[in-house]
Enzyme design. Structure first.
Site, PDB file in Angstrom:
ATOM      1  CG  HIS A 102      -0.200   0.186   2.539  1.00 17.03           C
ATOM      2  ND1 HIS A 102       0.554  -0.818   3.099  1.00 17.03           N
ATOM      3  CD2 HIS A 102      -0.098   1.239   3.381  1.00 17.03           C
ATOM      4  CE1 HIS A 102       1.076  -0.403   4.243  1.00 17.03           C
ATOM      5  NE2 HIS A 102       0.708   0.855   4.436  1.00 17.03           N
ATOM      6  CG  ASP A 104       1.475   5.207   4.765  1.00 21.90           C
ATOM      7  OD1 ASP A 104       1.103   4.041   4.983  1.00 21.90           O
ATOM      8  OD2 ASP A 104       2.632   5.606   5.005  1.00 21.90           O
ATOM      9  CG  HIS A 262       4.948   1.146   3.047  1.00 26.59           C
ATOM     10  ND1 HIS A 262       4.331   2.248   2.490  1.00 26.59           N
ATOM     11  CD2 HIS A 262       4.397   1.000   4.280  1.00 26.59           C
ATOM     12  CE1 HIS A 262       3.465   2.748   3.332  1.00 26.59           C
ATOM     13  NE2 HIS A 262       3.461   2.004   4.435  1.00 26.59           N
ATOM     14  NE  ARG A 277       2.657   6.231   9.503  1.00 25.19           N
ATOM     15  CZ  ARG A 277       1.614   5.784   8.785  1.00 25.19           C
ATOM     16  NH1 ARG A 277       1.645   4.559   8.276  1.00 25.19           N
ATOM     17  NH2 ARG A 277       0.565   6.536   8.577  1.00 25.19           N
TER      18      ARG A 277
HETATM   19  C1  SIN Z   1       3.180   1.137   7.882  1.00 22.26           C
HETATM   20  O1  SIN Z   1       2.516   0.687   6.966  1.00 22.26           O
HETATM   21  O2  SIN Z   1       3.256   2.338   8.115  1.00 22.26           O
HETATM   22  C2  SIN Z   1       3.956   0.193   8.779  1.00 22.26           C
HETATM   23  C3  SIN Z   1       5.190  -0.311   8.127  1.00 22.26           C
HETATM   24  C4  SIN Z   1       5.965  -1.208   9.036  1.00 22.26           C
HETATM   25  O3  SIN Z   1       5.584  -1.391  10.195  1.00 22.26           O
HETATM   26  O4  SIN Z   1       6.981  -1.741   8.603  1.00 22.26           O
END
Ligand code: SIN
Length: 286
Positions: A102, A104, A262, A277
């Site tokens: 995906h 974000d 990612h 994050r």
């Molecule tokens: C995310 O999608 O922001 C998480 C990515 C991760 O935990 O590696």
């Protein structure tokens, strides 16, 4: 152009570079920041190792790239730092946040520019994050398909990804990341974006559909859209477009949500993985 103030070390052919010579707990001068930004635009995701930073320093680095987003859907954020999402999987959980390819929050009118993930606790093995280059995904399509996609738009929504009943059905009630129930109506809202977007800084075109949030092509039913979307999703995930990042405590990854996807690999059951994050606000895809 070579970098004079930082080291830039690609970790794969398609995407991703490790940056050396930077201590994110210290102020960064404008010339050094300009080089970091250039590396970010060139490699789509940049990695820093062995960083020891406070939430304030994490946010300060994010703010160099733009205003910070306060996520409206995910709990818990840090009470004193609402701009920081706590991404945590505990020993007993099966669910891992981000365990699907995906970009974000593409269901926002202005999806975020990028996300900065900082590792506080990592499992002894596993828990890597994969990234994929969406410029390459677009550029490797045939000219005929590129022409067909040029005027298409797609409908994005958080439904299925963020509504608590769907997640509970798949993973059970126990999970440390909760979706705010009071936001579920908002999470069901739909947003239309171009299938191919042009990056506001590099001017390059990238494929802007993803498995998590793209529900159908605009003006078509989900059933009609499915074959083409399924083709594009599978194409986007080709290993040649990807890199894989092995986390250590103190690693920080910053990805460009406008041109990279990612995937958080969920292969470390029984261990804790704890990240913070920070997310930088973005613009309307064009
Ligand atoms: C995310 O999608 O922001 C998480 C990515 C991760 O935990 O590696």
């Amino acid at each position: 152009m070579a970098h004079a103030r930082i080291g830039v070390h690609p970790i794969a052919g398609a995407i991703g570079a490790e940056i050396t010579g930077i201590d994110l707990s210290r102020p960064m001068d404008d010339e050094t920041f300009a080089e970091v930004r250039r590396a970010f635009n060139q490699h789509l995701v940049i990695f820093f190792r062995d960083q020891v930073i406070t939430p304030e320093q994490h946010k300060a680095f994010g703010r160099r790239f733009g205003d910070l987003d306060v996520d409206r859907f995910v709990l818990p954020g840090m009470p004193e730092h609402p701009e920081i999402i706590v991404v945590k999987k505990t020993e007993g959980e099966r669910y891992a946040f981000g365990n699907v390819w995906h970009a974000d929050v593409t269901f926002y009118e202005k999806p975020v520019l990028g996300s900065m993930l900082y590792a506080l606790e990592v499992p002894p093995h596993g828990g890597d994050t994969l990234f994929a280059n969406m410029y390459l995904a677009y550029e490797t399509l045939s000219e005929g398909l590129k022409r067909s996609l040029a005027d298409l738009r797609a409908v994005h929504s958080a439904i299925g990804a963020y509504d608590s009943s769907a997640i509970k059905d798949r993973f059970g009630p126990e999970r440390s990341i909760q979706i705010r129930r009071d936001r579920e109506d908002e999470a069901r809202r739909e947003m239309s974006h171009p299938v191919v977007r042009t990056h506001p800084e590099t001017g390059r075109k990238s494929l802007f559909v993803d498995r998590a949030y793209t529900k159908r092509l605009d003006g078509m039913t989900a059933e009609e859209s499915r074959p083409l979307l399924e083709y594009l999703w599978t194409h986007q995930e080709k290993p040649e477009f990807t890199c894989r990042f092995r986390w250590q405590k103190g690693s920080l990854a910053f990805w460009d949500n406008r041109c990279a996807h990612h995937y958080a690999n969920n292969d470390y059951h029984g261990f804790v993985r704890l990240m913070h994050r920070v997310t930088v606000c973005g613009d309307t895809p064009r």
